[in-house]
Each structure stands twice: as structure tokens, then as C-alpha cells.
Design an enzyme around this catalytic site. Sequence first.
Site, mmCIF file in Angstrom:
data_model
loop_
_atom_site.group_PDB
_atom_site.id
_atom_site.type_symbol
_atom_site.label_atom_id
_atom_site.label_comp_id
_atom_site.label_asym_id
_atom_site.label_seq_id
_atom_site.Cartn_x
_atom_site.Cartn_y
_atom_site.Cartn_z
ATOM 1 N N GLY A 1 0.786 -1.232 0.000
ATOM 2 C CA GLY A 1 0.000 0.000 0.000
ATOM 3 C C GLY A 1 0.816 1.280 0.000
ATOM 4 O O GLY A 1 0.404 2.293 -0.556
ATOM 5 N N GLU B 1 3.582 4.081 5.917
ATOM 6 C CA GLU B 1 2.308 3.360 5.689
ATOM 7 C C GLU B 1 1.360 4.192 4.829
ATOM 8 O O GLU B 1 1.478 5.419 4.767
ATOM 9 C CB GLU B 1 1.622 3.094 7.039
ATOM 10 C CG GLU B 1 1.758 1.686 7.556
ATOM 11 C CD GLU B 1 0.917 0.652 6.807
ATOM 12 O OE1 GLU B 1 0.589 0.839 5.622
ATOM 13 O OE2 GLU B 1 0.591 -0.367 7.435
ATOM 14 N N ASP B 2 0.404 3.511 4.205
ATOM 15 C CA ASP B 2 -0.629 4.222 3.455
ATOM 16 C C ASP B 2 -1.701 4.765 4.395
ATOM 17 O O ASP B 2 -2.145 5.893 4.282
ATOM 18 C CB ASP B 2 -1.258 3.315 2.381
ATOM 19 C CG ASP B 2 -1.706 1.954 2.919
ATOM 20 O OD1 ASP B 2 -1.538 1.674 4.131
ATOM 21 O OD2 ASP B 2 -2.242 1.150 2.119
ATOM 22 N N ASP C 1 -5.482 2.448 10.564
ATOM 23 C CA ASP C 1 -6.913 2.296 10.807
ATOM 24 C C ASP C 1 -7.111 1.913 12.276
ATOM 25 O O ASP C 1 -7.098 2.772 13.153
ATOM 26 C CB ASP C 1 -7.423 1.233 9.827
ATOM 27 C CG ASP C 1 -8.926 1.035 9.859
ATOM 28 O OD1 ASP C 1 -9.630 1.909 10.368
ATOM 29 O OD2 ASP C 1 -9.400 0.000 9.369
ATOM 30 N N PHE D 1 -14.227 3.869 3.727
ATOM 31 C CA PHE D 1 -13.270 3.006 3.052
ATOM 32 C C PHE D 1 -12.759 3.735 1.814
ATOM 33 O O PHE D 1 -13.535 4.094 0.929
ATOM 34 C CB PHE D 1 -13.892 1.655 2.670
ATOM 35 C CG PHE D 1 -12.850 0.669 2.245
ATOM 36 C CD1 PHE D 1 -12.161 -0.082 3.198
ATOM 37 C CD2 PHE D 1 -12.513 0.514 0.910
ATOM 38 C CE1 PHE D 1 -11.165 -0.975 2.821
ATOM 39 C CE2 PHE D 1 -11.520 -0.373 0.525
ATOM 40 C CZ PHE D 1 -10.851 -1.121 1.474
ATOM 41 N N VAL D 2 -11.462 3.962 1.778
ATOM 42 C CA VAL D 2 -10.881 4.772 0.700
ATOM 43 C C VAL D 2 -9.963 3.930 -0.188
ATOM 44 O O VAL D 2 -9.407 2.924 0.258
ATOM 45 C CB VAL D 2 -10.101 5.986 1.275
ATOM 46 C CG1 VAL D 2 -11.051 6.982 1.896
ATOM 47 C CG2 VAL D 2 -9.058 5.544 2.293
ATOM 48 N N ASP E 1 -5.935 -0.134 -1.754
ATOM 49 C CA ASP E 1 -6.638 -1.022 -2.687
ATOM 50 C C ASP E 1 -7.989 -1.478 -2.169
ATOM 51 O O ASP E 1 -8.294 -1.388 -0.979
ATOM 52 C CB ASP E 1 -5.781 -2.262 -2.958
ATOM 53 C CG ASP E 1 -5.819 -3.247 -1.791
ATOM 54 O OD1 ASP E 1 -5.518 -2.823 -0.651
ATOM 55 O OD2 ASP E 1 -6.185 -4.420 -2.011
HETATM 56 P P1 IMP Z 1 -5.031 -1.450 10.733
HETATM 57 O O1 IMP Z 1 -4.158 -2.596 11.177
HETATM 58 O O2 IMP Z 1 -6.459 -1.686 11.121
HETATM 59 O O3 IMP Z 1 -4.548 -0.110 11.172
HETATM 60 O O4 IMP Z 1 -5.100 -1.478 9.162
HETATM 61 C C1 IMP Z 1 -4.061 -1.128 8.389
HETATM 62 C C2 IMP Z 1 -4.239 -1.685 7.012
HETATM 63 O O5 IMP Z 1 -5.623 -1.925 6.670
HETATM 64 C C3 IMP Z 1 -3.732 -0.694 6.019
HETATM 65 O O6 IMP Z 1 -2.354 -0.856 5.800
HETATM 66 C C4 IMP Z 1 -4.555 -1.008 4.809
HETATM 67 O O7 IMP Z 1 -3.930 -2.013 4.059
HETATM 68 C C5 IMP Z 1 -5.869 -1.540 5.345
HETATM 69 N N1 IMP Z 1 -6.928 -0.493 5.351
HETATM 70 C C6 IMP Z 1 -7.503 0.087 6.409
HETATM 71 N N2 IMP Z 1 -8.425 0.991 6.040
HETATM 72 C C7 IMP Z 1 -8.430 0.982 4.688
HETATM 73 C C8 IMP Z 1 -9.166 1.720 3.689
HETATM 74 O O8 IMP Z 1 -9.996 2.597 3.954
HETATM 75 N N3 IMP Z 1 -8.855 1.427 2.392
HETATM 76 C C9 IMP Z 1 -7.957 0.493 2.028
HETATM 77 N N4 IMP Z 1 -7.251 -0.203 2.919
HETATM 78 C C10 IMP Z 1 -7.475 0.030 4.241
#
Ligand code: IMP
Length: 258
Positions: free
Chosen positions: A112, A170-171, A174, A223-224, A230
Site C-alpha cells: 500500500g 504506511e498508506d 486504521d 473506506f478509501v 486497494d
Molecule cells: P489497521 O491494522 O487496522 O490499522 O489497518 C491497516 C491496514 O488496513 C492498512 O495498511 C490497509 O492495508 C488496510 N486499510 C484500512 N483501512 C483501509 C481503507 O480505507 N482502504 C484500504 N485499505 C485500508
Amino acid sequence: MHFSTVRCHCRCALTFARARSVARRARALPPSLLLPLLLLPLPPLRSRAEKTPFPESPAPAMSDDAPPPPDEEMLKVLYPASAIAARVAELGAELERHYRDKAPVVLPVMTGALPFAADLIRAIRPRVKGLVVECVRAKSYFATSEVRAASVAVGDVGVDVRGRHVLLVEDIVDTGHTMEKLKAKVLENGAATVAMVSLLNKRARRVTGTQPEFAGFDCDDEFVVGYGLDFCGEFREVPYVGVLKPEVAASEHFTKQG
Ligand code: IMP
């Protein structure tokens, strides 16, 4: 005789024949018509390089500054490419000040962070001595844009980080689980410090209580996709960040893959 010479001779013969035929027709014209024709200005002679093989193309409809229209799958554009570029430039300057004398190890989190990291490392100017870039993989498992699980797999850190200052790229952050896991792994590997820069920060969704040290934009709980983010592996190449139309996310094309 060489082929090109024959071609040239043929062309000359043709031109000569045409000229003779024009002269013959001109002789048939009454002098009262011929004189004004001879006085008409001739078009300027153009060199061979100047001659365009195709008619001139019309002016482009859009100027270079106009943003391209969003893709038809998008409900809205949240961060256009120009806004991202401006913010990346600011982040680059901030990171340069922070890591100036620290010879950091920059670790983009694949896949990402690919476009963000590519732009960001080139915005860290002037060059930071000793800065190296390697990649790390992380995969969080979720089937659709609505259902997300906290299961995260983190790959090996492909570089010796002992005693180094590590910056994870990171992208999006969340829930925060991926960030926590990545930071823990880097510290386990002996890094002196670890920080994260994320293009997007979904504060409202955080369950770990921690924040990335550097962030591009605070993002609502939507969700983006785009600019690396992606949906079922697609839309990473889109140059802006946007939200998909609900009917696209729910379409058979994607639900079949889930
Ligand atoms: P976390 O572990 O919940 O913080 O999620 C991190 C990962 O979830 C990111 O690196 C993304 O790959 C994916 N992710 C979370 N939200 C989104 C979104 O809105 N669009 C696309 N990927 C997301």
C-alpha cells in the site's frame, strides 16, 4: 542502380510531368486571368523537417493544470493528486529536519505504501546522509470494505536495523494493529527508535490508542482507495484518494473474488 536512386528519379520525372501539364493548361488561359494569378503571393518554402506528415492537431481540450476527471467507479475524490503532492512536500521537509543527523532506515510497508513512499523519499531534501530504504511486508486480513479482522502478518525486515533510527511508511493507519505489530518487530530487531509516517490517519477507528508520529491527513471513517490503497487488490494505481460508489464495491466483479 541503387533502389533509392531509382525512386528519386521516378519522383523527379513525375514532378516534371506535372509541371509540364500545369504549364500547358496555363498557356490555354487568357492573359487577363493569367497575370493576376502570377501576382498571387507564393507560400513560404518549408524545409523537409518542418513539414508535418499529419494535419495540425487541435489544441488539447484541458490545460495541464486541470485535474483529470475521476474514474467512473468513484463516488467522490477525497484528496486530489495536487493536494497529496503539496502535503508530501511538507512531510518531506519535516522529516528532513527530524532525521537530518540520524542516518535513518526508511521502511515502506508493502504494497500500500508504494506510491506514497516513492514520492516521500524524494521529498526528503536536502539529502539526509546515511538514509537507506528497504521494504517490509504486512498483510491485514479483511474480506470486504465493511468486514475487517485484526489479523496481521508482518514479513521479515530485510535490513540490519540494530542501533538505527527506523521510519516506517504506511498508506493508512486504521485500527492501529498493523502499526503496533510493525513497531514491535522493528524494536525486537534492535532498532534504537521507531516511528511511523502514514499518508492517512483514521483516528476515529483506533483501538490501540496510539498515533503515527507523522501523518498526511486525518481521514474520516470511510473506506478509501487510490494512491496505493486497494480494494481487492485494485485501484492502487489511481493518482488520488477517493471513495468507491457502493454499487461498485458490491458488484459481482468484486464479490466473486471475496
Ligand atoms: P489497521 O491494522 O487496522 O490499522 O489497518 C491497516 C491496514 O488496513 C492498512 O495498511 C490497509 O492495508 C488496510 N486499510 C484500512 N483501512 C483501509 C481503507 O480505507 N482502504 C484500504 N485499505 C485500508
